[in-house]
Write a protein that holds these residues in place. Sequence first.
Motif, short mmCIF file in Angstrom:
data_model
loop_
_atom_site.label_atom_id
_atom_site.label_comp_id
_atom_site.label_asym_id
_atom_site.label_seq_id
_atom_site.Cartn_x
_atom_site.Cartn_y
_atom_site.Cartn_z
N ASN A 652 -1.35 -12.48 -2.41
CA ASN A 652 -2.11 -12.85 -2.12
C ASN A 652 -2.00 -11.58 -2.05
N ILE A 653 -1.98 -11.21 -3.31
CA ILE A 653 -1.57 -8.80 -3.96
C ILE A 653 -3.04 -8.89 -4.23
N ARG A 654 -3.42 -8.44 -3.46
CA ARG A 654 -4.60 -6.85 -4.11
C ARG A 654 -4.28 -6.18 -5.25
N ASN A 695 7.87 -11.75 3.53
CA ASN A 695 6.80 -12.33 4.17
C ASN A 695 7.52 -11.91 5.78
N PHE A 698 6.27 -8.17 7.06
CA PHE A 698 5.20 -8.40 6.68
C PHE A 698 4.21 -9.16 8.65
N ALA A 704 -2.51 -5.95 11.24
CA ALA A 704 -2.16 -6.95 10.31
C ALA A 704 -2.47 -6.35 9.12
N THR A 705 -2.05 -6.40 7.88
CA THR A 705 -1.77 -5.29 6.89
C THR A 705 -2.41 -5.88 6.00
N GLU A 706 -3.19 -5.73 5.01
CA GLU A 706 -3.62 -6.53 3.64
C GLU A 706 -2.27 -6.03 2.04
N ARG A 707 -2.17 -7.20 1.64
CA ARG A 707 -1.28 -6.47 0.48
C ARG A 707 -1.55 -5.91 -0.29
N GLU A 708 -1.28 -4.48 -0.96
CA GLU A 708 -2.21 -4.22 -2.00
C GLU A 708 -1.56 -3.08 -2.42
N ASP A 724 1.66 1.86 -2.20
CA ASP A 724 1.40 0.14 -1.44
C ASP A 724 1.52 -0.06 -0.05
N THR A 725 1.09 -0.90 0.40
CA THR A 725 1.37 -1.41 1.89
C THR A 725 2.26 -1.57 2.67
#
Length: 792
Positions: A652-654, A695, A698, A704-708, A724-725
Motif C-alpha cells: 500500500n505504497i504510493r 508495520n 507505522f 496516521a501517515t500515508e506510505r509514500e 518518503d514518509t
Amino acid sequence: MASFQVAARALIHLGSELITSDPIAIYELIKNAIDAKSPNVKVLFSIPFPQEHILELSEKWSSLSLKSELWKKIIKEDLEHLKTMQRDEVDEHIIQRIDKYFKRIKLSNTPSKAAEYLLKINNIEVRDTGVGMSEELLNEVFLTVGTNFKLHAENEEQPVLGNKGIGRLSMMRLGKSATVTSWQNREEVNSIEFDWREFESETKLISEINFPMTKVTISSEDSSSGTNIVITHLTRDWTKENVKSLLIEKFLRRLRNPLEAKKFRFPINIFYNSSASNGRLAIKKMSQELMNGAQKSLLLKFDPHSNVPLRLEIKSEDGSNGIIPYETNLLSLSHTFDCNEEDLKKIGKFQFNLKWYNRPLFRDKLKRQGLGARHRDLINELNVWSGGIAIYRDGFRIGYSGSFDDKDWFEIDKKALRSQGYTLNRIQLVGSLEITKKSNPNLQDRSNREGLLDNKQLDIVANIINNIALDQLRETIQKEKDVQASELLDQVIEDGANQAASKLTLVKQEITKLTKHSKPEAKQILSKINDELHYVANQIEQFEKASSQLKEHREDILELAGTGTMMHVVMHELIRTTGQTRELIRKVSISSDNKTSDLLNKLENEIKVLNVRLRQFDPVSAKGRQRKSKLNLVGLIKTILNGYSGKFERHNIRALLTIDGVENNSDFYTNIVQGFITIALENLIANSVYWLKQNEIFSSFISATEREISIDIDTISKTVSVSDTGPGISPSDRDRIFTAGFTTKKSERDGKGFGLFIAKEVTQYHGGNLYLNNEANTDGRLRTFILELPKE
C-alpha cells in the motif's frame, strides 16, 4: 608614597576564580601533600547526615531568640529527628564524634553556638605524613598567598607540583571554616582555625583579619611529622555516590597518566564515613582490556637537543606499523611552522601518546574474544578515558584536560567536522601530552588549572600534534578504510554472482513444480516464463564474466558491486513471486483453468518487469560501458518505479513523480551516464520500500501517515530529490549512512550497509553527488536525499 590596599573579600573572589571545581579544590590539597614528601595522602569524607538538612537546622537555630525558654527544647527535638536521618555504614569512630558534638550542642549557652557545633559534624579531612610545617613556615609560607616555596632540591626525582601559592584557597571553596594542624616534630604542634566568613566583610582590608595560632598536642598514633586539614561548614552535600562519580570516576581516576611508561606512584586513599582500611574507595586504573583494545597506537617523541628531534610511530592493534616511522629535523620543522630553531628549542622535551578506538570494531573484537558480555562495561570505561588529549605535567593531569568537561584545546573535533567521514574525533581518543616543570618551563599552567598559557611554544606544540601526528594518523586510518572497502566490495561482487545463481536455481525449481501440476494450457504459459528465465540466466552469466575480468579502475569495481547488490534484490523478488504463485495454484482446482491462467499470466508479467530492471544493470551492454548519452530521465525513473509496482501494491505504497514540484507527463532530457543514476535511484527506492513496509514502525506513529515515496526532478538546479514518509534518519547519522558497512536495518539479511556507499561513490566519480538534506522534519528526522546530476 602610594601603595595598594587589598580588600578582604578579594581573597574570596580570587579563590572562586582560580579554583573552578570541588575536585580541583581537593586535588590542590593532595598536591600539597605530594610536595611535602608524604608517602601517601588520606582524604576522609565524614558526612553522616545530609548537608542540606544540617544547613537548614543551622539557619533555624541561629534565628531562635535567647529570650525564649523553648530554644533548648526545640534544638533537642531537632537533634532527635536528625538522628533518624543518619546515613548507613557510618563507622564507630564517626559515631563517637557525632555523640561528642551532640553533647556540645546540648550544653551550648546560645542557639548560634549550637549552630556552629552542628556545622562541624560533617567534614572533609586531608591527612599527610610529610615534612610538616613549623610556626615560622605557617606564617611566612602557608599564610602568604602567591608564594612559591620549594621544599625540594632541583635534582630530586619527585616533582614539585604546586608553584602558584594558591592551593590553600581551595579550602574556601569546600567549606566556610577550616582547621590546619601541622608539625615537624611531636614537641611542637601548631594549629590555626580559619573562618572564611570573615573575608565576606565589605569594609575590612585583608591585613585586618587575623587568626590565632595555638599550640596543641597530638595522639601517640600520629606520625612524627605531617599536616592535617579539617574543612567544616561544607558548601555542598557529599554523598557516597557523588564522591565516586564526581571525584573518583571523573577526576582522580584520570589524575595519573595511563599511557606513561615510567610512573611515579603516589597512593591517594579516599574514605567515606569510615577510616578503616576496608572502607577505602577504590581508584581503579584503566582496564587492561580497554588498553589492549585500541585499533591504533601513536607515539610521538620530541627532543630538540637530540640527533632526531622528532620521531613518530603509529602501530596497529596487531603491533604492525601503520606507517614507516616518521622522523624530521629542526630545520624542516622551522620551515613547516614558520618559526626559527630557537623557538623549537624553547619548547623542551615532550612526549605525545594516543590510542584510537573504532567503537564498532572494538565491539566486534570483544565478541570474538568471548567478551561480548563486557561490551557495555568497557564502553562506559572508554567514556571515562576518552575526550581528547589530556595534559600531564610530571605525571599528573592538568585540570580536566582531555575530557568533554574541558575545552577542545587542540581543536580535534573542529578539524574532524571539516573532514569528510568524521574519521578522527575526541570520542574515539585517549591521548596524553607529557611535559615536565624542569624540561618545559615555557609551557605553563593557567592559574585556574584550565590548560596551558597561550604563547608561541604552545602554538608550535599544537601544530606538531595536529599537523604531523593526527594528520598522519588520519591518513593511516583512511588508507586502511580504503583497502577494507575495496576488499568488502570484492566480496559484494562475488556474493552478487553466487547468490544470484543459487536463487535462480530455486526459481527454476519452483517453475518445474508448477509445470507438474498444470494442464496443457498452463504449460504453454510456463514455457514463456522459462524463456524469460533463460534471459535471467544469461544476465547472471554475463555478470560473472565481467566480475572475473575486473578492471583496475575503482569505478568499474563500484558499479559491478552496485549491480551485484541490486541483482541480489531482484533475484530475491523472483523467489517470492514464484513461491507465492505456486502456493496459490495449489489452492486453485485443476479444473479452474481460467484462474490458473490468470495466476500464471500474472507471474509472467512480474518476471518480465524484473527482467526490465535487470537490463538496467547489464554490465557488458553499451550502457554498461558507462558512456554519456541523451537520456529521458523521466522515462528512466518511471521504468524503475514500474519495477517496484508489485511491492507498491502489496504494501500500500504510493509513488509520486513530479517535475519542478508539479505532476505532469513532460519529458526531461539530459546528457548523462545511465548506469550511476540507475544504481543510485534503485538503492534509494529499495531503502524507502524497506522502511515503509515495517508495520510495527507505522503503528507507533502518533498520527496516521500515508506510505509514500516522492521523487521530484528540479530542472533548474539539475537535481533529483527522493523522500518518503518512513521513520527517517537521525541527524547524527547524516554522514555515517554513506560509510561502507554502516546500516540501521534489523539484520545483515536485510542489508549489509554498502548500497548508499556504492551509490555515492559512483555518483561522485561521474561528477555528481548524493547526500542527505540537512533540513529536518518537525520530528527532527531527515527524510530527503538529493541526487545532484553532473554538469553537462
